[in-house]
Design a protein around this motif. Structure first.
Motif, mmCIF file in Angstrom:
data_model
loop_
_atom_site.group_PDB
_atom_site.id
_atom_site.type_symbol
_atom_site.label_atom_id
_atom_site.label_comp_id
_atom_site.label_asym_id
_atom_site.label_seq_id
_atom_site.Cartn_x
_atom_site.Cartn_y
_atom_site.Cartn_z
ATOM 1 N N UNK A 1 -1.964 2.530 0.537
ATOM 2 C CA UNK A 1 -2.687 3.385 -0.410
ATOM 3 C C UNK A 1 -4.141 3.465 0.052
ATOM 4 N N UNK A 2 -4.544 4.622 0.536
ATOM 5 C CA UNK A 2 -5.831 4.776 1.224
ATOM 6 C C UNK A 2 -6.745 5.720 0.457
ATOM 7 N N UNK A 3 -8.060 5.411 0.461
ATOM 8 C CA UNK A 3 -9.037 6.316 -0.146
ATOM 9 C C UNK A 3 -10.436 5.812 0.194
ATOM 10 N N UNK A 4 -11.427 6.644 -0.124
ATOM 11 C CA UNK A 4 -12.823 6.311 0.131
ATOM 12 C C UNK A 4 -13.543 5.981 -1.169
ATOM 13 N N UNK B 1 -9.562 3.862 10.510
ATOM 14 C CA UNK B 1 -9.128 2.860 9.530
ATOM 15 C C UNK B 1 -7.606 2.763 9.486
ATOM 16 N N UNK B 2 -6.939 3.913 9.438
ATOM 17 C CA UNK B 2 -5.478 3.893 9.371
ATOM 18 C C UNK B 2 -4.866 3.402 10.680
ATOM 19 N N UNK B 3 -5.513 3.714 11.797
ATOM 20 C CA UNK B 3 -5.003 3.217 13.073
ATOM 21 C C UNK B 3 -4.959 1.696 13.080
ATOM 22 N N UNK B 4 -6.017 1.061 12.571
ATOM 23 C CA UNK B 4 -6.018 -0.399 12.486
ATOM 24 C C UNK B 4 -5.035 -0.901 11.438
ATOM 25 N N UNK C 1 -7.185 10.649 21.300
ATOM 26 C CA UNK C 1 -8.201 9.598 21.317
ATOM 27 C C UNK C 1 -7.599 8.303 21.856
ATOM 28 N N UNK C 2 -8.297 7.716 22.812
ATOM 29 C CA UNK C 2 -7.818 6.446 23.381
ATOM 30 C C UNK C 2 -8.074 5.267 22.440
ATOM 31 N N UNK C 3 -8.869 5.473 21.404
ATOM 32 C CA UNK C 3 -9.168 4.399 20.465
ATOM 33 C C UNK C 3 -8.127 4.290 19.353
ATOM 34 N N UNK C 4 -7.292 5.305 19.182
ATOM 35 C CA UNK C 4 -6.371 5.348 18.049
ATOM 36 C C UNK C 4 -4.961 5.013 18.491
#
Length: 741
Positions: free
Chosen positions: A106-109, A210-213, A245-248
Motif C-alpha cells: 500500500x503506497x502513497x506520499x 521506492x517501489x523498486x526497493x 533505468x539501470x537503478x530500477x
C-alpha cells in the motif's frame, strides 16, 4: 499522616550528612491524603540554582547524542520481518491456492513530514541507520535522481481534483524536503527500505525508486498487489520506466495495480471498476488505505523533525516506524482474530443475502452470469468493466423517456393501460414543459436568495432578465393548457392572482396538483412517466455530487495549506453543495408528485430522501470499506432494485445482472478474507517461532557473556510466548464453525 521521609543518597550509597528538604509533599491515595518529605544532596541544589547556573556546563548536545544512540541500539534488537513461508512453496502449494502467497504493498506520499530550508544547520549530519532502516540509501537515491527527467509529469487524465485544488506549490520553495513517500504491508506495517524523500512534490521518478526497493522484499512471490491513489496513471508506462533505468529492478512477479477504496470515488467511472479491490479476485477485504493510517499517526512529528538535520530527521522517523511495527507485531494475534470473527459474521450475512437473491432469479441466467464473472478479468482493457456496471447509472432520464414516448412508430409505445392515441405528442410536450418551468422557477429562487444589499447591479439585472424569460414561457405554457389538444379540457388555470414581477412564485398546475380522485387519467399517466425520469436524473446527480464532495473534502483536509489554496477549495465545495441541494429539491419534488399521482409509498425504487441518506458514510458504503460501518448496508440511493419501470424490455435484465454480480463478488471477497486471515494467523505463529529459535541460537553462541546470553534467552522466551498466544487464537477460531458457501 504517614510522615515518611525519602532520602536521596550519595553515589557511594551513604546518606548525605547535610540533606536539603524540598518542603512538604502531599501524596493523594485511595485511602486518603498523606504528608511526606524528600531529602536530597544539597550540593546539587547549589550547582543548579539560578545564582550558580553559569558554573554548570550545558550538556544538552551530549544528552541528545546519547539518547539518539540509545534509541538506535534498542531498535536494533527488534525486527518485524518474519520468515513464515517455506522455501519450496511453489512446488508444494496447490495452484488454486497461490493467491494466498501474494505480497500486498500500500503506497502513497505524505506532504506533512517535510524538512524546512535553512541557510545553516548546527550539529552533525551523519545518520546511524544508514541503509538498514526504512529509508532507501541516500547516496544511491541521489545518484538515481541525477539520471532521470526531473520535470513533473503531466496532470492526470483521469481525475483532476488533486490538480484543481493543489496546483499551488509555492511552499516548496521554503523546503529542502517536501515530503515522504513509502509503503506498508496488508497489516499496516512499514516495509523496510521502501521510503524515499520527496524534493519537488510527488513524482513518478520518486515512486519508481521506492517501489523498486520494495519489490526486493517480495522473496520470490509470483504476484504483488500494489495500491496507489494514482495507480490508473502511474501504471500506464510503468514497465517502460523500469526497463530504461539501470537503478530500477523490475521483478519477475505479476504486478496488480489497484486504487485504495477511499480514493476511488474521485476517479472516473472506468477506473472505479478496472482498479477496484471489489472486482479483483484474491484480495479479500483489503482496502489499500494502510499507508494513510501510518501517516495519520506520525504527522505530529513534523513539528519537530522539520527543524532537525536531514540525518537526525531520518533516524527519528526510522525509530518511530520501527516502534509502530513492533506495536503491530505484539498485537498481531488479537488483531487478526478480531478481524476473523468479524469476517465470519459478515460472510454469514452476505451468503444469506446472496442465496435469497439467487432463489428469485432464473437458474439458467444465474449459471451464465457465474460463468461470465469467473472468466472475466476486470484489469484487461478500459471497457472491460461493463459486466459490473452499476445499473442505476443507466436508468433512463426524463429526456430519454420524452424522446421515446413522443415517437409515433406503431411498436414503440405499446402498453396495456394506454393505446397509441393516448400518447398524444402535444399532451406529452405540454406536461414536460410544465416540469421544465418548475425547474426554472427553482433556479431563480436560488439566485434570488443570494442577492442582498451588497450585491452588484449586474446580478440584479441578470435576475430580472431570467424573470422576464420565465414569465413569457409561463404565459405561453398556460395558454396551451386552454387548448383541447393539449389537455383535453381536463385542466383550467386561474389567472386572477398573477404577479409578473415574481413569476418564480406562480403555481404550475399539473395533474399532480389535484386531489387523487380528481386526476385527469390521461395526463396523470404521462406525468408519472416523466416524473420517474426526473427522479432518476436527480438521483444520479446526487450520487456524483456526494462522491466528489467526499474526495474534495479529503484532499482539502489532508494536503491544502495556505489561505489562497483553501479559498479555492472552499469555492469548489460550495459549487458542489449548491448542485447537490438543487438535485435534492428536484428529487423530493418529483417524489411528492408521484405520490400524489398514485405511486405506493412502499415503492422499492423511489423512496423518501432523508438528510441521513446524504451522509458521507453512504459514499464509503458503496465502495465497501472494511471497518467503516458498512455492515448496516448502504443508503438506498446507492442500491439497485429490480422494480424500475423503464421503456426498455432489457432494462430489468441489466439491473438483475448487476445486482447478482455485486452480491457475488461481495460474498467472494468476504470468503477470501476469511481464508486469508486464517492463513495469516498460522504464518504469524511461524514467524514468532522463527525469531524465538534465532534468539535461542544466539544465547548458545560460544564466548557469549552472561549478560548477552541472558538477554538472548529473554528475547527467545518473549517470542515463544507470543507464538503460543497466537496458537490460542488459532484454536479458538477453529472451534467456530465456518459458514457454508
Amino acid at each position: 499522616m504517614l510522615g515518611i521521609k525519602f532520602k536521596i543518597n550519595h553515589d557511594d550509597g551513604h546518606p548525605c550528612p547535610r540533606p536539603h528538604s524540598l518542603g512538604p509533599l502531599t501524596i493523594v491515595h485511595v485511602n486518603g491524603f498523606h504528608d511526606a518529605e524528600v531529602l536530597f544532596w544539597s550540593t546539587f541544589a547549589c550547582c543548579t540554582s539560578k545564582e550558580n547556573a553559569w558554573t554548570t556546563k550545558d550538556r544538552l548536545r551530549e544528552f541528545q547524542r546519547t539518547a539518539r544512540q540509545w534509541n538506535y541500539l534498542v531498535a536494533l534488537r527488534e525486527s518485524t520481518c518474519g520468515i513464515n513461508i517455506p522455501d519450496n512453496w511453489q512446488d508444494t502449494v496447490d495452484p488454486n491456492d497461490r493467491w494466498l502467497f501474494r505480497q500486498f504493498v500500500h503506497f502513497d506520499a505524505n506532504f506533512r513530514l517535510v524538512l524546512e530550508a535553512r541557510s545553516q544547520r548546527t550539529g552533525s549530519n551523519h545518520g546511524l541507520w544508514g541503509d538498514n532502516g526504512f529509508f532507501v540509501g541516500n547516496q544511491q537515491y541521489l545518484d538515481y535522481l541525477q539520471t532521470v527527467d526531473l520535470a513533473q509529469q503531466n496532470k492526470s487524465t483521469c481525475s483532476d481534483l488533486r490538480a484543481l485544488l493543489n496546483n499551488n506549490r509555492s511552499r516548496f520553495q521554503r523546503l529542502d524536503i517536501t515530503g515522504v513517500a513509502g509503503a506498508v504491508c496488508r497489516h499496516d506495517c512499514a516495509i523496510p527500505g521502501s521510503f524515499v524523500n520527496l524534493y519537488k512534490g510527488e513524482r513518478f521518478v520518486n515512486s519508481d525508486y521506492a517501489l523498486s526497493n520494495t519489490f526486493k522484499t517480495s522473496g520470490g512471490l509470483t504476484e504483488i498487489v500494489v495500491s496507489y491513489d494514482i495507480a490508473c496513471q502511474y501504471s500506464t508506462h510503468f514497465e517502460g520506466r523500469f526497463r530504461n533505468s539501470r537503478f530500477l529492478l523490475l521483478p519477475e512477479s505479476n504486478i496488480i495495480f489497484l486504487i485504495p477504496k477511499f480514493h476511488l470515488p474521485s476517479h472516473k467511472e472506468a477506473c472505479q471498476f478496472r482498479f477496484s479491490f471489489n472486482h479483483v479476485k484474491g484480495v479479500g477485504r483489503s482496502d489499500g488505505e494502510g499507508i494513510e493510517r501510518l501517516w495519520s499517526t506520525h504527522n505530529h512529528l513534523s513539528s519537530s523533525t522539520s527543524k532537525m538535520t536531514p540525518a537526525f530527521r531520518q533516524d527519528t522517523l526510522n525509530l518511530h516506524f520501527m516502534d509502530w511495527n513492533m506495536s503491530k507485531s505484539r498485537r498481531m494475534g488479537s488483531t487478526l482474530y478480531s478481524r476473523l470473527m468479524r469476517a465470519y459474521k459478515q460472510l454469514s450475512t452476505v451468503q444469506l443475502e446472496f442465496k435469497e437473491l439467487c432463489e428469485t432469479l432464473d437458474p439458467n441466467r444465474v449459471e451464465s452470469w457465474v460463468t461470465l464473472e469467473e472468466t472475466f478479468d476486470v484489469r484487461v482493457g478500459t471497457g472491460s468493466a461493463n459486466i459490473f456496471q452499476a445499473a442505476s447509472s443507466k436508468a433512463p432520464t426524463r429526456a430519454a423517456i420524452l424522446a421515446s414516448i413522443t415517437r409515433l412508430e406503431s411498436n414503440s409505445l405499446q402498453r396495456e393501460d394506454l393505446s397509441l392515441e393516448d400518447w398524444d405528442p402535444v399532451a406529452v410536450t405540454w406536461v414536460n414543459e410544465g416540469l421544465e418551468i418548475e425547474e426554472m422557477q427553482q433556479r431563480i429562487v436560488s439566485k434570488r436568495s443570494k442577492i442582498n444589499s451588497g450585491s452588484m447591479q449586474i446580478e440584479t439585472d441578470l435576475l430580472e432578465r431570467d424573470r422576464r424569460e420565465l414569465w413569457d414561457r409561463f404565459l405561453q405554457w398556460r395558454s396551451e393548457s386552454l387548448t383541447t389538444q393539449a389537455t383535453g379540457g381536463d385542466i383550467t388555470i386561474d389567472t386572477e392572482d398573477d404577479d409578473p414581477t415574481r413569476p418564480e412564485d406562480e403555481h404550475v398546475v399539473l395533474p399532480s396538483s389535484f386531489p387523487r380522485l380528481e386526476h385527469p387519467l390521461r395526463l396523470s399517466q404521462i406525468e408519472q412517466r416523466l416524473r420517474e425520469g426526473q427522479a432518476n436524473e436527480a438521483l444520479e446527480t446526487i450520487r456524483i455530487c456526494l462522491s466528489h464532495r467526499v474526495a474534495l473534502s479529503r484532499i482539502k483536509g489532508k494536503e491544502i495549506r495556505g489561505q489562497n489554496a483553501n479559498l479555492r477549495a472552499d469555492s469548489v465545495l460550495r459549487r458542489l453543495n449548491e448542485q447537490l441541494n438543487h438535485a435534492v429539491r428536484q428529487y423530493r419534488r418529483a417524489y411528492n408528485a408521484m405520490l400524489s399521482l398514485g405511486m405506493p409509498p412502499q415503492n422499492p425504487t423511489y423512496r423518501t430522501l432523508e438528510d441521513s441518506h446524504l451522509k458521507t458514510s453512504s459514499v464509503f458504503n458503496t465502495h465497501r470499506l472494511p471497518g467503516r460501518g458498512h455492515e448496516g448496508g448502504p443508503s438506498w440511493i446507492w442500491q439497485n432494485t429490480d422494480a424500475v419501470r423503464t421503456l426498455d424490455d432489457n432494462w430489468l435484465d441489466e439491473v438483475e445482472r448487476a445486482q447478482f454480480l455485486d452480491a457475488k463478488v461481495n460474498r467472494d471477497r468476504w470468503a477470501e478474507e476469511v481464508e486469508l486471515l486464517q492463513t495469516e494467523l498460522i504464518r504469524t505463529k511461524a514467524s514468532f517461532l522463527h525469531f524465538s529459535n534465532l534468539w535461542h541460537q544466539l544465547s548458545l553462541a560460544p564466548l557469549s557473556s552472561p549478560g548477552r546470553s541472558a538477554f538472548c534467552s529473554r528475547m527467545a522466551a518473549r517470542y515463544t510466548g507470543m507464538a503460543w498466544d497466537v496458537q490460542g487464537y488459532i484454536d479458538k477460531s477453529e472451534a467456530i464453525p465456518r459458514p457454508i458457501l
